[in-house]
Design a protein around this motif. Structure first.
Motif, PDB file in Angstrom:
ATOM      1  N   LEU A   1       0.923  -1.158   0.070  1.00 41.41           N
ATOM      2  CA  LEU A   1      -0.143  -0.102  -0.013  1.00 41.41           C
ATOM      3  C   LEU A   1       0.883   1.296  -0.103  1.00 41.41           C
ATOM      4  O   LEU A   1       0.680   2.180  -0.639  1.00 41.41           O
ATOM      5  CB  LEU A   1      -0.915  -0.216   1.099  1.00 41.41           C
ATOM      6  CG  LEU A   1      -2.039   0.377   0.940  1.00 41.41           C
ATOM      7  CD1 LEU A   1      -3.175  -0.420   0.071  1.00 41.41           C
ATOM      8  CD2 LEU A   1      -2.818   0.451   2.562  1.00 41.41           C
TER       9      LEU A   1
ATOM     10  N   LEU B   1      -1.124   7.211  -4.060  1.00 36.34           N
ATOM     11  CA  LEU B   1      -1.989   7.256  -3.068  1.00 36.34           C
ATOM     12  C   LEU B   1      -1.905   8.555  -1.947  1.00 36.34           C
ATOM     13  O   LEU B   1      -0.850   8.635  -1.485  1.00 36.34           O
ATOM     14  CB  LEU B   1      -2.063   5.899  -2.251  1.00 36.34           C
ATOM     15  CG  LEU B   1      -3.168   5.590  -1.082  1.00 36.34           C
ATOM     16  CD1 LEU B   1      -4.191   5.527  -1.780  1.00 36.34           C
ATOM     17  CD2 LEU B   1      -2.574   4.197  -0.437  1.00 36.34           C
TER      18      LEU B   1
ATOM     19  N   LEU C   1      -6.263   7.899   2.736  1.00 35.69           N
ATOM     20  CA  LEU C   1      -6.315   6.550   3.262  1.00 35.69           C
ATOM     21  C   LEU C   1      -7.054   6.642   4.594  1.00 35.69           C
ATOM     22  O   LEU C   1      -6.905   7.217   5.405  1.00 35.69           O
ATOM     23  CB  LEU C   1      -5.014   5.722   3.010  1.00 35.69           C
ATOM     24  CG  LEU C   1      -5.078   4.612   3.985  1.00 35.69           C
ATOM     25  CD1 LEU C   1      -5.673   3.279   3.029  1.00 35.69           C
ATOM     26  CD2 LEU C   1      -3.491   4.281   4.107  1.00 35.69           C
TER      27      LEU C   1
ATOM     28  N   TYR D   1      -8.365   3.702   7.329  1.00 36.08           N
ATOM     29  CA  TYR D   1      -8.057   2.266   7.754  1.00 36.08           C
ATOM     30  C   TYR D   1      -8.607   2.025   9.193  1.00 36.08           C
ATOM     31  O   TYR D   1      -8.568   0.768   9.622  1.00 36.08           O
ATOM     32  CB  TYR D   1      -6.859   1.644   7.369  1.00 36.08           C
ATOM     33  CG  TYR D   1      -5.758   2.296   8.275  1.00 36.08           C
ATOM     34  CD1 TYR D   1      -5.359   1.880   9.455  1.00 36.08           C
ATOM     35  CD2 TYR D   1      -5.142   3.560   7.836  1.00 36.08           C
ATOM     36  CE1 TYR D   1      -4.515   2.821  10.270  1.00 36.08           C
ATOM     37  CE2 TYR D   1      -3.926   4.110   8.337  1.00 36.08           C
ATOM     38  CZ  TYR D   1      -3.775   3.456   9.698  1.00 36.08           C
ATOM     39  OH  TYR D   1      -2.812   4.285  10.478  1.00 36.08           O
TER      40      TYR D   1
END
Ligand SMILES: Nc1ncnc2c1ncn2[C@@H]1O[C@H](COP(=O)(O)OP(=O)(O)O)[C@@H](O)[C@H]1O
Ligand SMILES: [Mg+2]
Length: 424
Positions: free
Chosen positions: A169, A175, A178, A180
């Protein structure tokens, strides 16, 4: 005449967008009469469980929304739609995502709040994928092939029983946003604000996860965020609350007074001091076309001083969060409220996640902080694009933050220091 009757009467000829929410249990075939013009089809809020196999006959279709229906499987017919870029199936009962359902030009996939435990490896072949929304499912792992989605910029995997954050990742070159956070921590009832003590007033704003109202509490003006559901596109409301409490106070963060308690419908919420009305949101959220980038009002212009002040404020807030073990996850102009002088407040901890704290996870934690540095690079890029003056030192900082090699990006303490040097 309602929209369905208009459709059936052939009165919608030539339209580019169709919104139908009227308890549909099957796909109205008359929609195919719109094939030569229809680009956006919104069938959210019906009782559909399938789409026709010849959906591809809607040959101009770019966007389809089927949230809040009864799908148990992502329809394979989607995969045959050559122009389809955005697919939204939030809040269904989807358990199965067949590889055949993935259209070749997919940029934006929303599967929030379903029952998915496995994703197909073929997702890695969606090379144009930029935005992937998976919060609120049953994923214990992600397909390693996702590492091939080099355009992926925004990922939501909160509220899933993921065993660990996969290392690949952090190698994804683009990216930047994010979320999580997994299980909601036991929500602290300390400082809870009772619903009955609030005098609710006008709506102040709305985002993907909540509606924000002004209210009076003990004669003080406050803002109350009421969450739209048990699980939102960013994850659990309780995770947002835990992050707000862990964030503590900072001059460039929207503060939290406490969770809301005792809402008659059980709605979760949180209470904040009111951000004064002379502060406005810096930009609007991404559009269907911009996908991952904010939309600024026409005519937006920033002076050099204002760019510097906003950048320094945001960098110091992010440095504070990282030092406290938090990743913001949604560092965007649409989550910044600013006044005319560029004094700004970063809000919306909805996508925030706790950074891994074990000594063995230092590299992972640094990698996540460098991921967020890219979000800051995007913000700086947007600020500079609206500033008429050339600022080589700021442009250099922007480029450092946007480096495709995440490990080469600066950390926020460094970013803050460089900005403070420029401001002096
Ligand atoms: N404390 C506050 N005071 C005044 N307005 C606020 C406050 N918090 C949020 N808002 C308004 O509500 C909007 C959405 O808030 P946000 O927390 O980003 O919600 P969401 O998580 O749904 O995106 C903000 O852009 C702002 O206009
Ligand atoms: Mg928001």
């Amino acid at each position: 005449m309602d929209t369905l009757s208009q459709l059936r009467a052939g009165q919608l000829h030539g339209i580019q967008r169709l919104d139908l929410a009227c308890g549909l249990t099957s796909f109205p075939r008359e929609i195919f009469d719109l094939a030569d013009s229809l680009q956006v089809l919104n069938l959210s809020g019906n009782a559909l469980s399938s789409l026709p196999d010849d959906l591809h006959r809607l040959h101009r279709l770019q966007v389809i929304f089927c949230s809040n229906n009864r799908f148990t499987e992502l329809p394979a017919a989607l995969g045959q739609c050559a122009q389809l870029q955005m697919v939204g199936f939030k809040s269904n009962q989807i358990r199965h995502v067949p590889a055949a359902a993935l259209p070749p030009r997919l940029r934006w996939l929303i599967l929030t709040d379903n029952q998915i435990d496995t994703l197909p490896a073929e997702l890695g072949q969606c090379h144009q994928l930029q935005k992937l929304m998976l919060a609120g499912n049953r994923l214990q792992q992600l397909p390693a092939e996702l590492a091939q989605c080099q355009q992926l910029e925004l990922l939501r995997i909160s509220a899933n029983p993921l065993a660990a954050l996969p290392g690949w990742l952090l190698g994804l070159p683009r990216l930047a946003w994010l979320a999580y956070a997994d299980q909601p921590l036991a929500s602290a009832s300390a400082n809870a604000v009772p619903w009955h003590a609030l005098e609710l007033q006008q709506q102040l704003g709305e985002g993907a996860s909540g509606v924000i109202y002004q209210a009076a509490w003990q004669d003080e003006p406050v803002a109350v965020k009421l969450f739209k559901g048990a699980v939102t596109s960013d994850g659990w409301p309780q995770s947002e609350l835990a992050a707000c409490l862990a964030a503590g106070a900072h001059p460039h963060l929207v503060r939290t007074l406490g969770p809301l308690a005792g809402h008659p419908d059980g709605t979760a919420g949180l209470v904040m001091p009111l951000v004064p009305p002379h502060f406005t949101t810096l930009a609007g959220p991404p559009s269907l076309a911009s996908c991952t980038r904010d939309v600024y009002p026409a005519g937006t212009g920033f002076s050099v001083d204002k760019v510097l002040r906003i950048a320094l404020g945001v960098a110091s807030a992010a440095a504070h969060l990282h030092a406290r073990g938090l990743l913001h996850g949604d560092l965007y102009a649409h989550n910044l409220q600013c006044d005319e002088d560029g004094h700004c407040l970063l809000g919306d901890m909805g996508a925030a996640s706790f950074l891994p704290a074990l000594p063995a996870d230092v590299q992972l934690s640094l990698g996540l902080q460098q991921l967020e540095a890219r979000a800051f690079g995007c913000l700086l890029e947007e600020l500079l694009a609206h500033c008429p003056t050339d600022l080589p030192a700021l442009a250099a900082l922007r480029d450092d933050c946007l480096q495709p090699q995440p490990a080469a990006r600066p950390l926020f303490a460094d970013i803050q220091q460089r900005l403070a040097g420029l401001a002096a």
